[in-house]
Design a protein around this motif. Structure first.
Motif, mmCIF file in Angstrom:
data_model
loop_
_atom_site.group_PDB
_atom_site.id
_atom_site.type_symbol
_atom_site.label_atom_id
_atom_site.label_comp_id
_atom_site.label_asym_id
_atom_site.label_seq_id
_atom_site.Cartn_x
_atom_site.Cartn_y
_atom_site.Cartn_z
ATOM 1 N N LEU A 58 0.825 -1.209 0.000
ATOM 2 C CA LEU A 58 0.000 0.000 0.000
ATOM 3 C C LEU A 58 0.857 1.256 0.000
ATOM 4 N N ARG A 59 1.948 1.227 0.754
ATOM 5 C CA ARG A 59 2.824 2.400 0.820
ATOM 6 C C ARG A 59 3.502 2.622 -0.529
ATOM 7 N N GLU A 60 3.963 1.546 -1.141
ATOM 8 C CA GLU A 60 4.591 1.660 -2.458
ATOM 9 C C GLU A 60 3.609 2.228 -3.478
ATOM 10 N N THR A 61 2.379 1.706 -3.455
ATOM 11 C CA THR A 61 1.358 2.193 -4.370
ATOM 12 C C THR A 61 1.061 3.668 -4.134
ATOM 13 N N ALA A 62 0.931 4.049 -2.863
ATOM 14 C CA ALA A 62 0.622 5.444 -2.528
ATOM 15 C C ALA A 62 1.713 6.380 -3.027
ATOM 16 N N VAL A 63 2.967 5.976 -2.864
ATOM 17 C CA VAL A 63 4.092 6.813 -3.286
ATOM 18 C C VAL A 63 4.118 6.950 -4.810
ATOM 19 N N LEU A 64 3.935 5.838 -5.511
ATOM 20 C CA LEU A 64 3.963 5.877 -6.977
ATOM 21 C C LEU A 64 2.796 6.697 -7.538
ATOM 22 N N LEU A 65 1.619 6.539 -6.941
ATOM 23 C CA LEU A 65 0.466 7.304 -7.420
ATOM 24 C C LEU A 65 0.623 8.790 -7.102
ATOM 25 N N LYS A 66 1.306 9.103 -6.009
ATOM 26 C CA LYS A 66 1.583 10.501 -5.672
ATOM 27 C C LYS A 66 2.526 11.121 -6.694
ATOM 28 N N ILE A 67 3.531 10.354 -7.088
ATOM 29 C CA ILE A 67 4.453 10.825 -8.127
ATOM 30 C C ILE A 67 3.688 11.053 -9.433
ATOM 31 N N ALA A 68 2.793 10.115 -9.758
ATOM 32 C CA ALA A 68 1.985 10.244 -10.972
ATOM 33 C C ALA A 68 1.169 11.530 -10.932
ATOM 34 N N GLU A 69 0.614 11.830 -9.766
ATOM 35 C CA GLU A 69 -0.185 13.042 -9.609
ATOM 36 C C GLU A 69 0.670 14.295 -9.735
ATOM 37 N N GLU A 85 -15.067 -5.079 -12.816
ATOM 38 C CA GLU A 85 -14.620 -3.707 -12.598
ATOM 39 C C GLU A 85 -13.540 -3.637 -11.524
ATOM 40 N N THR A 86 -13.655 -4.475 -10.487
ATOM 41 C CA THR A 86 -12.638 -4.522 -9.436
ATOM 42 C C THR A 86 -11.295 -4.943 -10.008
ATOM 43 N N ILE A 87 -11.312 -5.985 -10.833
ATOM 44 C CA ILE A 87 -10.074 -6.490 -11.436
ATOM 45 C C ILE A 87 -9.536 -5.488 -12.445
ATOM 46 N N ARG A 88 -10.430 -4.896 -13.232
ATOM 47 C CA ARG A 88 -10.018 -3.911 -14.235
ATOM 48 C C ARG A 88 -9.332 -2.715 -13.553
ATOM 49 N N THR A 89 -9.883 -2.266 -12.436
ATOM 50 C CA THR A 89 -9.292 -1.156 -11.686
ATOM 51 C C THR A 89 -7.916 -1.539 -11.158
ATOM 52 N N HIS A 90 -7.803 -2.772 -10.650
ATOM 53 C CA HIS A 90 -6.524 -3.275 -10.135
ATOM 54 C C HIS A 90 -5.461 -3.317 -11.233
ATOM 55 N N VAL A 91 -5.844 -3.841 -12.394
ATOM 56 C CA VAL A 91 -4.895 -3.949 -13.510
ATOM 57 C C VAL A 91 -4.512 -2.565 -14.034
ATOM 58 N N ALA A 92 -5.492 -1.663 -14.144
ATOM 59 C CA ALA A 92 -5.223 -0.304 -14.624
ATOM 60 C C ALA A 92 -4.260 0.415 -13.688
ATOM 61 N N GLU A 93 -4.436 0.210 -12.395
ATOM 62 C CA GLU A 93 -3.531 0.823 -11.416
ATOM 63 C C GLU A 93 -2.122 0.262 -11.568
ATOM 64 N N SER A 94 -2.025 -1.032 -11.815
ATOM 65 C CA SER A 94 -0.713 -1.659 -12.028
ATOM 66 C C SER A 94 -0.038 -1.102 -13.271
ATOM 67 N N ILE A 95 -0.827 -0.853 -14.311
ATOM 68 C CA ILE A 95 -0.287 -0.286 -15.545
ATOM 69 C C ILE A 95 0.247 1.123 -15.291
ATOM 70 N N LEU A 96 -0.509 1.912 -14.527
ATOM 71 C CA LEU A 96 -0.074 3.269 -14.205
ATOM 72 C C LEU A 96 1.204 3.240 -13.373
ATOM 73 N N LYS A 97 1.293 2.312 -12.434
ATOM 74 C CA LYS A 97 2.506 2.208 -11.614
ATOM 75 C C LYS A 97 3.714 1.849 -12.476
ATOM 76 N N SER A 98 3.502 0.984 -13.455
ATOM 77 C CA SER A 98 4.581 0.637 -14.379
ATOM 78 C C SER A 98 5.012 1.855 -15.190
ATOM 79 N N LYS A 99 4.038 2.671 -15.544
ATOM 80 C CA LYS A 99 4.328 3.897 -16.297
ATOM 81 C C LYS A 99 5.183 4.840 -15.454
#
Length: 199
Positions: A106-117, A171-185
């Motif tokens: 969760l912390r890794e995801t939060a940091v990466l999404l913050k950078i994306a923002e 939709e739950t899985i699609r959201t999970h995969v989309a978030e993973s794609i954004l983190k990879s970006k």
């Protein structure tokens, strides 16, 4: 700028690139993209402030992990008690390990999404869908829905029989995969900032 945010010693991108190289050398790591990205992320996580997640998210993550473990144990023909005995771990010990993993994720995801923002790195629905189509084709699935079904277990979702996924599960899985794609970006962007892509 980015370098000042993640490094206390480097002032320029060139200096930052050399800093990462020195770290990789000390750790005897190869300079492939995967290792470089992970090293950069490690540095960022060390300097990031706060956790970036709520207790509710932790509890939800643990529940998913427990469901995944239970399904795996059942598939192997064991009961949970037999699993605890075989691994030599108690339910409480396993839950504690899951909690640590969930918090780290969760912390890794939060940091990466913050950078994306902060850096305005966006993932449009069309871009996410196109990437999913590429993943599906690469893995031999005829449709994105088939690919998403394959990813269901990562979300602790196990369709019964041949019913397939419900709309909500999809939709739950699609959201999970989309978030993973954004983190990879974001990870690719971090790599590019260190300028290893041109080396």
């Amino acid at each position: 700028d980015f370098v000042k945010e993640v490094s206390e010693t480097s002032k320029t991108v060139k200096e930052y690139r050399e800093e990462i190289r020195d770290i990789l050398k000390k750790n005897n790591e190869s300079w492939d993209k995967f290792n470089i990205q992970n090293e950069i992320l490690e540095v960022i996580l060390e300097k990031a402030k706060g956790d970036g997640y709520t207790q509710a998210e932790v509890d939800e993550g643990i529940a998913v992990q427990e469901k995944i473990l239970s399904h795996s144990v059942t598939e192997n023909g064991e009961t949970m008690d037999e699993y605890y005995e075989r691994t030599g771990k108690t339910k409480e010990e396993l839950k504690s390990e899951m909690e640590d993993l969930v918090k780290s994720s969760l912390r890794e995801t939060a940091v990466l999404l913050k950078i994306a923002e902060q850096e305005k790195l966006e993932m449009t629905e069309d871009e996410a869908e196109k990437t999913m189509e590429e993943y599906a084709k690469k893995l031999g699935f005829s449709t994105v829905d088939d690919y998403l079904l394959d990813q269901a277990d990562e979300c602790g979702i196990y369709p019964k029989g041949n019913k397939g996924l419900t709309k909500e599960e999809t939709e739950t899985i699609r959201t999970h995969v989309a978030e993973s794609i954004l983190k990879s970006k974001v990870m690719d962007w971090l790599y590019d900032q260190a300028d290893f892509g041109g080396e």
